[in-house]
Design a protein around this motif. Structure first.
Motif, PDB file in Angstrom:
ATOM      1  N   GLY A  89       0.380   6.219   5.228  1.00  0.00           N
ATOM      2  CA  GLY A  89       2.448   6.349   4.740  1.00  0.00           C
ATOM      3  C   GLY A  89       2.550   8.003   5.339  1.00  0.00           C
ATOM      4  O   GLY A  89       3.697   8.661   4.973  1.00  0.00           O
ATOM      5  N   VAL A  92       4.234   7.810   9.406  1.00  0.00           N
ATOM      6  CA  VAL A  92       4.693   5.834   9.603  1.00  0.00           C
ATOM      7  C   VAL A  92       5.177   6.139  10.783  1.00  0.00           C
ATOM      8  O   VAL A  92       4.426   5.181  11.597  1.00  0.00           O
ATOM      9  N   MET A 113       0.738   0.090   3.511  1.00  0.00           N
ATOM     10  CA  MET A 113       1.277   1.227   3.361  1.00  0.00           C
ATOM     11  C   MET A 113       0.964   2.538   2.742  1.00  0.00           C
ATOM     12  O   MET A 113       0.546   2.766   1.089  1.00  0.00           O
ATOM     13  N   ASP A 124       7.833  12.434  -0.825  1.00  0.00           N
ATOM     14  CA  ASP A 124       8.676  11.834  -0.310  1.00  0.00           C
ATOM     15  C   ASP A 124       8.667  10.636  -0.483  1.00  0.00           C
ATOM     16  O   ASP A 124       7.873  10.196  -1.586  1.00  0.00           O
ATOM     17  N   ILE A 126       9.385   6.007   0.233  1.00  0.00           N
ATOM     18  CA  ILE A 126       9.369   5.090   1.340  1.00  0.00           C
ATOM     19  C   ILE A 126       9.935   3.666   0.899  1.00  0.00           C
ATOM     20  O   ILE A 126       9.922   3.574   0.130  1.00  0.00           O
ATOM     21  N   LEU A 131      11.958  -1.798   4.760  1.00  0.00           N
ATOM     22  CA  LEU A 131      10.806  -1.907   5.798  1.00  0.00           C
ATOM     23  C   LEU A 131      10.088  -3.231   6.067  1.00  0.00           C
ATOM     24  O   LEU A 131      10.099  -3.199   6.990  1.00  0.00           O
ATOM     25  N   GLU A 141       1.927  -0.825  -1.141  1.00  0.00           N
ATOM     26  CA  GLU A 141       1.675   0.700  -1.287  1.00  0.00           C
ATOM     27  C   GLU A 141      -0.302   0.315  -1.911  1.00  0.00           C
ATOM     28  O   GLU A 141      -0.616  -0.061  -2.770  1.00  0.00           O
ATOM     29  N   VAL A 256      12.552   4.385  10.935  1.00  0.00           N
ATOM     30  CA  VAL A 256      11.943   5.482  10.125  1.00  0.00           C
ATOM     31  C   VAL A 256      13.327   6.311   9.121  1.00  0.00           C
ATOM     32  O   VAL A 256      13.289   6.910   8.172  1.00  0.00           O
ATOM     33  N   CYS A 259      14.099   3.787   6.226  1.00  0.00           N
ATOM     34  CA  CYS A 259      13.499   3.443   5.140  1.00  0.00           C
ATOM     35  C   CYS A 259      12.765   4.527   4.822  1.00  0.00           C
ATOM     36  O   CYS A 259      12.273   4.824   3.308  1.00  0.00           O
ATOM     37  N   VAL A 260      12.038   6.083   5.680  1.00  0.00           N
ATOM     38  CA  VAL A 260      11.499   7.301   5.062  1.00  0.00           C
ATOM     39  C   VAL A 260      12.612   8.680   5.109  1.00  0.00           C
ATOM     40  O   VAL A 260      13.026   8.707   5.898  1.00  0.00           O
TER      41      VAL A 260
END
Length: 727
Positions: A89, A92, A113, A124, A126, A131, A141, A256, A259-260
């Motif tokens: 994670g 990614v 993840m 952070d 996610i 995703l 997760e 990314v 989603c991140v």
């Protein structure tokens, strides 16, 4: 319902930790058929019919390394029911490259993840739901280190396996690439399974020769597909493989971005990065590493480890097991020969190995802590720039470091080296480093003939390292080992506190492997040695003998003694000690004690043994004997490890033969030329042979490498110039 779930992910993404979390003690460890890559599988806890298959850590399904070949072959041919793709994670974007390839295989994929606890700690976020929508698969997760989410990922994989999604894949490719892939799919439709159609199309686009061989396409179809691929390359002005790679990363970058969300600025340093600025610094890295390793070996081999080993040898093995068994058998009236076999042969021989177990366990414990913290990955990175100059990879240093404790785990550690050529070279040179079992030999000669000088031990390590360096230079100039060391690519995991469960599991697995392999080999060899020492022909009658000079062992040693005469120790006692050293290096000292009639309770610091050895050897012949026994083939247990890792009888014989030949050459040069300088040896056939061997070694070291690309280019340009001059 029976179900097989494969775990796939990048190195150091937490895959092994998750495997341990999912399977517990229900694990089976071996090698993949035909290769030396470790194979792990186990039953899912609470689900006896669900098998978890741990694949090697890989970055992609392109077959560049042995691990990638194994993983790709398993996924394409063995057809697991589902894949759990472990994604780091904290990285990614880099991890999703493999994810896109796995999804294209048509096998149901669940993304775990992992290291989500670190993601949260960093602030952070996610978006797992989005995703999952982008990739078309479930995302869970997890924090394998904390045991969080692993079982949820496994249960989702079981459900996904029951409802496969054949043919689904993410829309990674665009424009003319997608058009070309669609055309390839149409052309090969019916030749491959529907769910793997897209994957094969991509591999054909990349001109993957293995896929072409697997599909056995007719030449007309190959030419037809090649035309479309060339058109696409012309339009995009790049080669096919680069085109595919670029479009993958472009697709991943978009995902990314959506989603991140990173809390820290893009170019800010993480805590691990700040530590690495010091730990991997060009100036400070080696001193820090030396200090860390000094602490590890001080704990393992210093007062604490020595206390444990002394107690195991003197109390547990000698007083409790050996003396206790002797008293018990004698009390029962058991025959003397059987009592000697059990107490001296079996228990005494195995006890000599068990004495080293406490030190090994402490060493394995400390190394497991360093591995789990993340420091050992940095060590390989630090040593790579040094080892690369001598034709070895930085990863070769880890087996050699571990081998200084025991050659068996040192050889086994070579499996972390992906390149087959580099791994074989590492296996052939790792046992040159003096292991713990060779220390009694060094201590014996240092005390008996060199007034206990510490320089003898220092020189032994120097000679071992020099042998590795010279071997790297020599072997790289031969066809089997030619070429640059494999590119050094290694994921540096974030530093974290070690997991007690993982550390103790790794310690136990390595320790039990040492006990099991060394113990079984020593058990058999000790019985044989006891028989050969105790039986022989006396007055023409075969039976037990009191004088070792009449034993079968003496007869065998006398027949082989002439081989060692040029090395300065051409008597049967030295020959026998050398052969028993192949069983276990620590046997050399005990063999001298028996053959020189010192007694049964002996050690390398026994004054009576020192006196006997001092009468039997000169300083030069003793040093020659020590060099040969330090560099020649290791003990039987280590030879068994070499056989297992080479997975080939011819390569095993070549490795052992090389070590013995190198040891013989080194001891011959030391004794003959050293004796010529000091006046102890007259010039003769042995001296001439030593000079010839030295000249040959120097030639092999300094000759140009004809397999080196730079040398080939310079030779070709030289020939071109000559041709032009003639014209």
């Amino acid at each position: 319902m029976k179900c097989t779930i494969a775990l796939a992910g990048n190195p150091n993404c937490g895959k092994t930790t998750m495997f341990n979390d999912l399977t517990g003690s229900n694990q089976y460890v071996g090698n993949w058929p035909g290769v030396t890559v470790e194979k792990k599988e186990g039953a899912l806890k609470g689900h006896k019919d669900v098998t978890i298959q741990d694949l090697p850590g890989i970055y992609s399904l392109s077959p560049y390394t042995l691990e990638e070949v194994v993983a790709r072959g398993y996924l394409v041919r063995e057809k697991p029911d589902a894949i759990i793709n472990i994604v780091d994670g904290t990285n990614v974007e880099r991890n999703l490259y493999l994810t896109t390839q796995l999804i294209e295989l048509g096998i149901p994929v669940v993304i775990a993840m992992n290291m989500i606890d670190i993601v949260r700690k960093n602030g952070d976020r996610i978006d797992l739901a989005r995703l999952g929508e982008e990739l078309g698969c479930a995302v869970v997760e997890t924090s394998a280190l904390r045991g969080e989410g692993s079982m949820t990922a496994a249960e989702k994989a079981i459900k996904a396996a029951a409802a496969p999604r054949a043919g689904e894949h993410p829309h990674v490719f665009t424009g003319s690439v997608e058009h070309a892939l669609a055309h390839i799919e149409e052309s090969i439709s019916g030749r491959v399974e529907a769910e793997k159609l897209r994957w094969y199309a991509i591999k054909l686009f990349e001109r993957d020769e293995k896929v072409l061989a697997e599909l056995a396409l007719d030449q007309a179809l190959i030419d037809h597909l090649e035309t479309h691929i060339q058109d696409c390359e012309t339009e995009l002005d790049d080669d096919a493989e680069s085109i595919i790679t670029n479009q993958r990363y472009a697709y991943i970058s978009k995902i990314v971005d959506r989603c991140v969300k990173k809390k820290a600025p893009r170019h800010s340093l993480s805590p691990s990065d700040r530590v690495d600025r010091v730990v991997t610094n060009r100036v400070l890295a080696l001193p820090i590493f030396a200090a860390v390793m000094f602490l590890v070996y001080w704990l393992a081999m210093g007062p604490f480890g020595t206390f444990l080993t002394d107690w195991t040898n003197d109390v547990f093995a000698a007083e409790w097991l050996q003396a206790g068994s002797r008293a018990l058998l004698e009390g029962w009236g058991v025959a003397g020969w059987l009592t000697g076999l059990v107490s001296d042969g079996i228990i005494g021989g195995v006890g000599a190995v068990l004495g080293f177990v406490p030190q090994m366990l402490v060493l394995f414990l400390m190394l497991a802590v360093l591995e789990d913290v993340g420091y050992m990955a940095r060590v390989a990175f630090i040593m790579d720039r040094i080892f690369r100059k001598f034709g070895l990879s930085g990863k070769s240093f880890i087996p050699m470091l571990i081998g200084s404790g025991c050659g068996v785990p040192g050889v086994l550690a070579s499996r972390t080296i992906e390149n087959d050529r580099d791994r074989k070279m590492t296996i052939m040179t790792t046992c040159f480093v003096p292991c713990g079992a060779k220390m009694p030999i060094i201590g014996l000669f240092a005390g008996a003939l060199f007034d206990g000088s510490g320089l003898v031990a220092v020189s032994a390590y120097f000679i071992g390292v020099a042998a590795i360096v010279l071997s790297g230079v020599l072997l790289k100039k031969t066809r089997p080992f030619a070429g640059e060391p494999a590119p050094f690519v290694m994921e540096l995991p974030a530093y974290h506190l070690p997991s007690g469960k993982n550390v103790f599991r790794a310690t136990w697995e390595r320790g039990w492997s040492f006990i099991k392999r060394a113990g079984t080999v020593i058990l058999a060899s000790s019985v044989i040695l006891w028989f050969l020492q105790g039986f022989g022909f006396a007055d023409g009658v075969f039976g037990m003998v009191e004088d070792n000079n009449s034993s079968l062992l003496a007869a065998i040693g006398s027949a082989a003694a002439f081989l060692f005469a040029p090395l300065g120790f051409g008597d049967w006692q030295s020959a026998v000690a050398t052969f028993t050293g192949l069983i276990a290096k620590e046997n050399v000292v005990s063999t001298f004690g028996v053959l020189f009639h010192v007694g049964e309770e002996i050690g390398e610091d026994d004054p009576a043994l020192w006196s006997a050895v001092a009468l039997h050897y000169t300083q030069l012949s003793a040093y020659s004997f020590m060099i040969f026994n330090l560099l020649c083939a290791p003990c039987f247990a280590a030879m068994g490890a070499i056989r297992r890792e080479m997975n080939n009888a011819r390569w095993t014989a070549a490795a052992i033969g090389y070590m013995c030949g190198f040891a013989y050459a080194a001891a011959l040069i030391v004794y003959q030329l050293g004796g010529l300088i000091t006046g102890q040896v007259n010039f003769g056939a042995g001296t001439a042979a030593a000079l010839a061997v030295l000249a040959l070694l120097l030639f092999l070291i300094f000759r140009p490498n004809r397999y080196d690309s730079d040398h080939r280019r310079s030779t070709a340009s030289s020939l071109d110039r000559k041709d032009k001059a003639r014209a």
